[in-house]
Design a protein around this motif. Structure first.
Motif, mmCIF file in Angstrom:
data_model
loop_
_atom_site.group_PDB
_atom_site.id
_atom_site.type_symbol
_atom_site.label_atom_id
_atom_site.label_comp_id
_atom_site.label_asym_id
_atom_site.label_seq_id
_atom_site.Cartn_x
_atom_site.Cartn_y
_atom_site.Cartn_z
ATOM 1 N N UNK A 170 0.807 -1.215 0.000
ATOM 2 C CA UNK A 170 0.000 0.000 0.000
ATOM 3 C C UNK A 170 0.846 1.275 0.000
ATOM 4 N N UNK A 171 1.898 1.303 0.795
ATOM 5 C CA UNK A 171 2.674 2.528 0.959
ATOM 6 C C UNK A 171 3.399 2.952 -0.311
ATOM 7 N N UNK A 172 3.720 2.013 -1.181
ATOM 8 C CA UNK A 172 4.505 2.342 -2.379
ATOM 9 C C UNK A 172 3.753 2.105 -3.678
ATOM 10 N N UNK A 173 2.505 1.689 -3.608
ATOM 11 C CA UNK A 173 1.780 1.281 -4.812
ATOM 12 C C UNK A 173 1.699 2.387 -5.857
ATOM 13 N N UNK A 174 1.282 3.576 -5.460
ATOM 14 C CA UNK A 174 1.145 4.670 -6.426
ATOM 15 C C UNK A 174 2.502 5.022 -7.035
ATOM 16 N N UNK A 175 3.534 5.016 -6.233
ATOM 17 C CA UNK A 175 4.871 5.297 -6.748
ATOM 18 C C UNK A 175 5.294 4.235 -7.758
ATOM 19 N N UNK A 176 4.959 2.990 -7.487
ATOM 20 C CA UNK A 176 5.301 1.917 -8.420
ATOM 21 C C UNK A 176 4.612 2.116 -9.760
ATOM 22 N N UNK A 177 3.317 2.414 -9.725
ATOM 23 C CA UNK A 177 2.568 2.635 -10.963
ATOM 24 C C UNK A 177 3.135 3.836 -11.723
ATOM 25 N N UNK A 178 3.391 4.914 -11.029
ATOM 26 C CA UNK A 178 3.869 6.140 -11.670
ATOM 27 C C UNK A 178 5.312 6.035 -12.162
ATOM 28 N N UNK A 179 6.056 5.051 -11.689
ATOM 29 C CA UNK A 179 7.460 4.898 -12.079
ATOM 30 C C UNK A 179 7.645 4.090 -13.353
ATOM 31 N N UNK A 180 6.573 3.467 -13.848
ATOM 32 C CA UNK A 180 6.688 2.578 -15.003
ATOM 33 C C UNK A 180 6.519 3.315 -16.318
ATOM 34 N N UNK A 181 7.306 2.928 -17.282
ATOM 35 C CA UNK A 181 7.079 3.393 -18.648
ATOM 36 C C UNK A 181 5.881 2.644 -19.231
ATOM 37 N N UNK A 182 5.234 3.188 -20.274
ATOM 38 C CA UNK A 182 4.102 2.486 -20.889
ATOM 39 C C UNK A 182 4.481 1.052 -21.275
ATOM 40 N N UNK A 183 3.580 0.143 -20.961
ATOM 41 C CA UNK A 183 3.825 -1.264 -21.247
ATOM 42 C C UNK A 183 4.666 -1.968 -20.208
ATOM 43 N N UNK A 184 5.066 -1.262 -19.149
ATOM 44 C CA UNK A 184 5.912 -1.846 -18.115
ATOM 45 C C UNK A 184 5.157 -2.805 -17.208
ATOM 46 N N UNK A 185 5.899 -3.412 -16.296
ATOM 47 C CA UNK A 185 5.358 -4.488 -15.472
ATOM 48 C C UNK A 185 5.643 -4.253 -13.999
ATOM 49 N N UNK A 186 4.622 -4.399 -13.167
ATOM 50 C CA UNK A 186 4.798 -4.500 -11.718
ATOM 51 C C UNK A 186 4.688 -5.970 -11.354
ATOM 52 N N UNK A 187 5.704 -6.495 -10.685
ATOM 53 C CA UNK A 187 5.637 -7.847 -10.142
ATOM 54 C C UNK A 187 5.482 -7.710 -8.636
ATOM 55 N N UNK A 188 4.385 -8.226 -8.102
ATOM 56 C CA UNK A 188 4.090 -8.050 -6.679
ATOM 57 C C UNK A 188 4.135 -9.401 -5.976
ATOM 58 N N UNK A 189 4.947 -9.462 -4.914
ATOM 59 C CA UNK A 189 5.112 -10.712 -4.181
ATOM 60 C C UNK A 189 4.906 -10.524 -2.679
ATOM 61 N N UNK A 190 4.370 -9.390 -2.294
ATOM 62 C CA UNK A 190 4.132 -9.147 -0.883
ATOM 63 C C UNK A 190 3.564 -7.759 -0.664
ATOM 64 N N UNK A 191 3.154 -7.503 0.565
ATOM 65 C CA UNK A 191 2.562 -6.202 0.898
ATOM 66 C C UNK A 191 2.764 -5.949 2.386
#
Length: 323
Positions: A224-245
């Motif tokens: 939760x604390x970093x989710x928006x930053x993760x989304x905003x840090x990606x270039x178009x077509x990029x990937x977030x791999x999430x393995x915990x929270x």
């Protein structure tokens, strides 16, 4: 035999239920093997078990631990794969809805001996240290799958690791660097940022800091604390791999508009297969990677290692030694 086990559970005082003492030695049924443990690794999973998360109280006492390396009955040096599929399951064991980890249903690895399905034994590469072997089964396997199976990033690409310092984060940095990826990380702590640079991160940024350019993939275990930053840090077509929270599962903003507009991919990742563990072990040995180890303690001092993890005072892996 000597073991570190959960005797009781407490959400607020997890160490109160930890006992280092005698437990019965395992007797393996057909298809299972007993391993004489040389080294065992500590994970956050073990602390959560003491807090009562994922381990029902009616299964206590439970020997803790998912990571281990040792010798089987024939004297073979092996690494233990901790994902145990249900009877009759075929294919990727991490997709089995009835899978368990050692220390959830079956007794764990923090003991002089552990019993596992024979199919869960992976050869330890010749010359690999016992301490390195003890690091691989959980945090390093999780990082390996996140980076090499699920991210889709090619050598030369840029990967952001959220939250430098934990076992998975340090593994991601070291594996990515060895594979020719440009590894960036975030941290709230200056000392941890410096350590991340020492082990191979190209750059480290403050938590939530705007990056100089967008990245190909983000490795997300904070939540939760970093989710928006993760989304905003990606270039178009990029990937977030999430393995915990670790900071929670419910971010303030889902960022769905950015996910579909930028055609981002969000991929869940859990542990890895026995085959991936074997590949990881070979890669670590061939690349000459020395996993970051915070401390090495004899098992009878296990409480000290658990206390460091509960206090958040760990960078890399804590390893317990036996024999």
């Amino acid at each position: 035999m000597l073991a570190a086990y959960a005797a009781t559970q407490s959400e607020t005082d997890p160490l109160s239920g930890l006992v280092v003492g005698d437990r019965p030695a395992p007797e393996a049924p057909a298809g299972w093997s007993v391993v004489d443990v040389r080294t065992a690794g500590l994970n956050h999973h073990d602390v959560w078990s003491l807090r009562g998360v994922g381990l029902p109280a009616d299964r206590l006492p439970m020997i803790l631990g998912c990571d281990a390396a040792g010798t089987d009955a024939d004297g073979n040096e092996v690494i233990v794969h901790s994902v145990v599929p249900s009877d009759g399951w075929r294919g990727d064991e991490t997709l089995d809805p009835r899978r368990t980890l050692l220390s959830e249903l079956h007794q764990g690895t923090m003991a002089e001996q552990v019993m596992v399905p024979t199919a869960n034994l992976v050869p330890k590469p010749a010359g690999m240290s016992w301490e390195t072997a003890a690091c691989l089964s959980t945090a390093w396997l999780t990082a390996y799958r996140m980076l090499f199976t699920n991210s889709g990033v090619q050598p030369g690409g840029t990967v952001l690791v959220q939250g430098a310092g934990g076992g998975v984060a340090t593994a991601l940095i070291q594996l990515g660097r060895a594979a020719g990826l440009r590894m960036w990380a975030t941290s709230r702590d200056a000392a941890r940022a410096d350590r991340a640079l020492e082990i191979g991160a190209d750059r480290v940024f403050g938590s939530g800091e705007r990056l100089p350019e967008r990245v190909d993939a983000v490795m997300e275990t904070v939540g939760a604390a970093t989710w928006s930053h993760s989304v905003n840090s990606l270039q178009p077509g990029g990937t977030i791999v999430i393995a915990g929270a670790t900071s929670g599962y419910d971010p303030r903003k889902g960022e769905l508009n950015k996910i579909f507009f930028k055609q981002l991919k969000v991929i869940g990742s859990t542990m890895g297969t026995r085959d991936e563990l074997a590949q990881l072990a070979r890669f670590v040995q061939a690349a000459g990677i020395d996993p970051v180890i915070d401390s090495v303690l004899p098992l009878d001092k296990a409480r000290d290692g658990f206390a460091k993890m509960v206090d958040g005072d760990v960078f890399g892996k804590v390893v317990f030694t036996l024999h």
